[in-house]
Scaffold this motif. Structure first.
Motif, PDB file in Angstrom:
ATOM      1  N   LEU A  94      -5.218 -67.414  -7.927  1.00 19.58           N
ATOM      2  CA  LEU A  94      -3.802 -66.217  -8.301  1.00 19.58           C
ATOM      3  C   LEU A  94      -2.565 -66.673  -7.918  1.00 19.58           C
ATOM      4  CD1 LEU A  94      -3.041 -63.400  -8.376  1.00 19.58           C
ATOM      5  CD2 LEU A  94      -2.973 -63.016  -6.233  1.00 19.58           C
ATOM      6  N   GLU A  95      -3.227 -68.002  -6.114  1.00 22.33           N
ATOM      7  CA  GLU A  95      -1.908 -68.393  -6.286  1.00 22.33           C
ATOM      8  C   GLU A  95      -1.251 -69.736  -7.424  1.00 22.33           C
ATOM      9  OE1 GLU A  95      -0.239 -70.403  -2.314  1.00 22.33           O
ATOM     10  OE2 GLU A  95      -1.769 -68.974  -1.986  1.00 22.33           O
ATOM     11  N   ASP A  96      -2.064 -70.294  -8.109  1.00 23.89           N
ATOM     12  CA  ASP A  96      -2.122 -71.349  -8.570  1.00 23.89           C
ATOM     13  C   ASP A  96      -1.287 -70.221 -10.179  1.00 23.89           C
ATOM     14  OD1 ASP A  96      -2.540 -73.236  -7.032  1.00 23.89           O
ATOM     15  OD2 ASP A  96      -4.848 -73.878  -8.221  1.00 23.89           O
ATOM     16  N   LYS A  97      -1.450 -69.603 -10.007  1.00 23.97           N
ATOM     17  CA  LYS A  97      -1.880 -68.995 -11.989  1.00 23.97           C
ATOM     18  C   LYS A  97       0.339 -68.350 -11.224  1.00 23.97           C
ATOM     19  CE  LYS A  97      -5.383 -67.142 -13.280  1.00 23.97           C
ATOM     20  NZ  LYS A  97      -6.207 -65.264 -13.219  1.00 23.97           N
ATOM     21  N   ILE A  98       0.345 -68.124 -10.337  1.00 22.37           N
ATOM     22  CA  ILE A  98       1.860 -67.487 -10.000  1.00 22.37           C
ATOM     23  C   ILE A  98       2.890 -68.475  -9.919  1.00 22.37           C
ATOM     24  CG2 ILE A  98       2.466 -65.827  -7.993  1.00 22.37           C
ATOM     25  CD1 ILE A  98       1.245 -64.410  -8.012  1.00 22.37           C
ATOM     26  N   ALA A  99       2.567 -70.118  -9.060  1.00 28.88           N
ATOM     27  CA  ALA A  99       3.336 -70.820  -9.050  1.00 28.88           C
ATOM     28  C   ALA A  99       3.451 -71.286  -9.943  1.00 28.88           C
ATOM     29  CB  ALA A  99       1.933 -71.935  -8.175  1.00 28.88           C
ATOM     30  N   ALA A 100       2.646 -71.398 -11.506  1.00 26.87           N
ATOM     31  CA  ALA A 100       2.875 -71.648 -13.049  1.00 26.87           C
ATOM     32  C   ALA A 100       3.910 -71.120 -13.745  1.00 26.87           C
ATOM     33  CB  ALA A 100       1.252 -71.892 -13.278  1.00 26.87           C
ATOM     34  N   LEU A 101       3.437 -69.658 -12.936  1.00 25.01           N
ATOM     35  CA  LEU A 101       4.224 -68.481 -14.014  1.00 25.01           C
ATOM     36  C   LEU A 101       5.806 -68.416 -13.394  1.00 25.01           C
ATOM     37  CD1 LEU A 101       2.338 -65.469 -13.268  1.00 25.01           C
ATOM     38  CD2 LEU A 101       3.292 -65.970 -15.715  1.00 25.01           C
ATOM     39  N   VAL A 102       5.985 -68.892 -12.294  1.00 19.46           N
ATOM     40  CA  VAL A 102       7.559 -69.099 -11.000  1.00 19.46           C
ATOM     41  C   VAL A 102       7.843 -70.290 -11.783  1.00 19.46           C
ATOM     42  CG1 VAL A 102       8.527 -69.493  -9.108  1.00 19.46           C
ATOM     43  CG2 VAL A 102       6.676 -67.722  -8.742  1.00 19.46           C
ATOM     44  N   GLY A 185       3.266 -68.593  -3.252  1.00 30.72           N
ATOM     45  CA  GLY A 185       2.603 -68.534  -1.467  1.00 30.72           C
ATOM     46  C   GLY A 185       3.153 -67.543  -0.834  1.00 30.72           C
ATOM     47  N   VAL A 186       4.548 -67.446  -1.070  1.00 33.07           N
ATOM     48  CA  VAL A 186       5.251 -65.987  -0.598  1.00 33.07           C
ATOM     49  C   VAL A 186       5.080 -64.898  -1.020  1.00 33.07           C
ATOM     50  CG1 VAL A 186       7.566 -65.046   0.296  1.00 33.07           C
ATOM     51  CG2 VAL A 186       6.920 -66.935   1.124  1.00 33.07           C
ATOM     52  N   ILE A 187       4.950 -65.076  -2.194  1.00 39.44           N
ATOM     53  CA  ILE A 187       4.389 -63.771  -3.048  1.00 39.44           C
ATOM     54  C   ILE A 187       3.596 -63.279  -2.594  1.00 39.44           C
ATOM     55  CG2 ILE A 187       4.018 -62.925  -5.121  1.00 39.44           C
ATOM     56  CD1 ILE A 187       6.607 -65.034  -6.090  1.00 39.44           C
ATOM     57  N   VAL A 188       2.114 -63.960  -2.777  1.00 37.77           N
ATOM     58  CA  VAL A 188       0.397 -63.922  -3.049  1.00 37.77           C
ATOM     59  C   VAL A 188       0.401 -62.857  -1.371  1.00 37.77           C
ATOM     60  CG1 VAL A 188      -1.364 -64.397  -2.832  1.00 37.77           C
ATOM     61  CG2 VAL A 188       0.076 -65.441  -4.659  1.00 37.77           C
ATOM     62  N   HIS A 189       1.106 -63.803  -0.508  1.00 38.81           N
ATOM     63  CA  HIS A 189       0.781 -63.685   1.037  1.00 38.81           C
ATOM     64  C   HIS A 189       2.054 -63.374   1.992  1.00 38.81           C
ATOM     65  CE1 HIS A 189      -2.957 -66.658   0.585  1.00 38.81           C
ATOM     66  NE2 HIS A 189      -1.973 -66.407   0.087  1.00 38.81           N
ATOM     67  N   GLY A 190       3.003 -63.040   1.402  1.00 40.02           N
ATOM     68  CA  GLY A 190       3.698 -62.224   2.663  1.00 40.02           C
ATOM     69  C   GLY A 190       3.879 -63.173   2.904  1.00 40.02           C
ATOM     70  N   VAL A 191       4.895 -62.397   4.845  1.00 39.84           N
ATOM     71  CA  VAL A 191       5.205 -63.614   5.286  1.00 39.84           C
ATOM     72  C   VAL A 191       4.506 -63.433   7.033  1.00 39.84           C
ATOM     73  CG1 VAL A 191       7.113 -64.617   4.855  1.00 39.84           C
ATOM     74  CG2 VAL A 191       7.444 -62.801   5.695  1.00 39.84           C
ATOM     75  N   ALA A 192       4.140 -62.003   7.023  1.00 37.76           N
ATOM     76  CA  ALA A 192       3.638 -61.894   7.471  1.00 37.76           C
ATOM     77  C   ALA A 192       2.338 -61.900   8.334  1.00 37.76           C
ATOM     78  CB  ALA A 192       2.956 -60.049   8.649  1.00 37.76           C
ATOM     79  N   VAL A 193       1.755 -62.303   9.212  1.00 39.78           N
ATOM     80  CA  VAL A 193       0.594 -63.243   9.551  1.00 39.78           C
ATOM     81  C   VAL A 193      -0.576 -61.668  10.037  1.00 39.78           C
ATOM     82  CG1 VAL A 193      -1.205 -64.182  11.814  1.00 39.78           C
ATOM     83  CG2 VAL A 193       1.643 -64.602  11.580  1.00 39.78           C
TER      84      VAL A 193
END
Length: 194
Positions: A94-102, A185-193
């Motif tokens: 998912l993260e790699d797909k979003i990175a590729a889209l970005v 990474g920010v889009i997929v995971h946000g910034v909160a722990v």
């Protein structure tokens, strides 16, 4: 002394192209020059790039401005970009797909900004009806295997991705550059722990 017939080279005249085919052939030939020079290109340079006489260019397009408008339309055509998106592998994380889209969107926005600069445009042309839905449909298809992992609808995520990519495409906006993987990474995971 006359040459035997087997040594005589007869030069055949090229078949004339239909008007639409002639226009398209000229456009295909001049697009790289338009991408380089924009509005500053001369009629002579356009004709040379197309391998035709200036008169042929004017017969095909009427005037230089009409050719420039057709060139900008071709340069801004979203279909090659959509085809690029459709070729993204669907088996990425998912993260790699979003990175590729970005990354793809950043490239497209930068290309649009450069065309706007070269041709002194106030803004991109309004998208034709349904164009945005086509883009979102491609994103839906790419993210279909991951839909259960999403905390927002795919359409909303598509707009988040587009917004982040747009902002990241404007060099003057950010004092610190971000790469597409970091933004994904920010889009997929946000910034909160968690």
């Amino acid at each position: 002394m006359a040459l035997p017939s087997e040594f005589v080279v007869v030069k055949e005249r090229a078949r004339p192209l239909a008007p639409d085919d002639r226009r398209e052939a000229i456009l295909e030939a001049v697009v790289p020059l338009l991408r380089e020079k924009g509005r500053d290109v001369t009629s002579r340079e356009l004709a040379e790039a197309a391998g035709v006489a200036e008169g042929t260019v004017f017969r095909a397009f009427g005037d230089k401005e009409s050719l420039l408008v057709a060139g900008v339309t071709k340069l801004l055509d979203p279909e090659p970009f959509r085809a690029e998106l459709r070729r993204l592998p669907h088996d990425l994380s998912l993260e790699d797909k979003i990175a590729a889209l970005v990354e793809a969107l950043r490239g497209r926005f930068r290309e649009i900004f450069e065309i706007m600069r070269l041709f002194q445009l106030d803004g991109p042309p309004a998208p034709r009806e349904g164009a945005r839905e086509e883009w979102i449909e491609i994103v839906r298809d790419i993210l279909a295997p991951d839909v259960e992992r999403l905390g927002v609808p795919v359409d909303t995520l598509a707009w988040y991705i587009r917004l982040v990519a747009f902002g990241a495409s404007i060099d003057r906006v950010s004092a610190r550059p971000f790469d597409s993987v970091e933004l994904a990474g920010v889009i997929v995971h946000g910034v909160a722990v968690p």
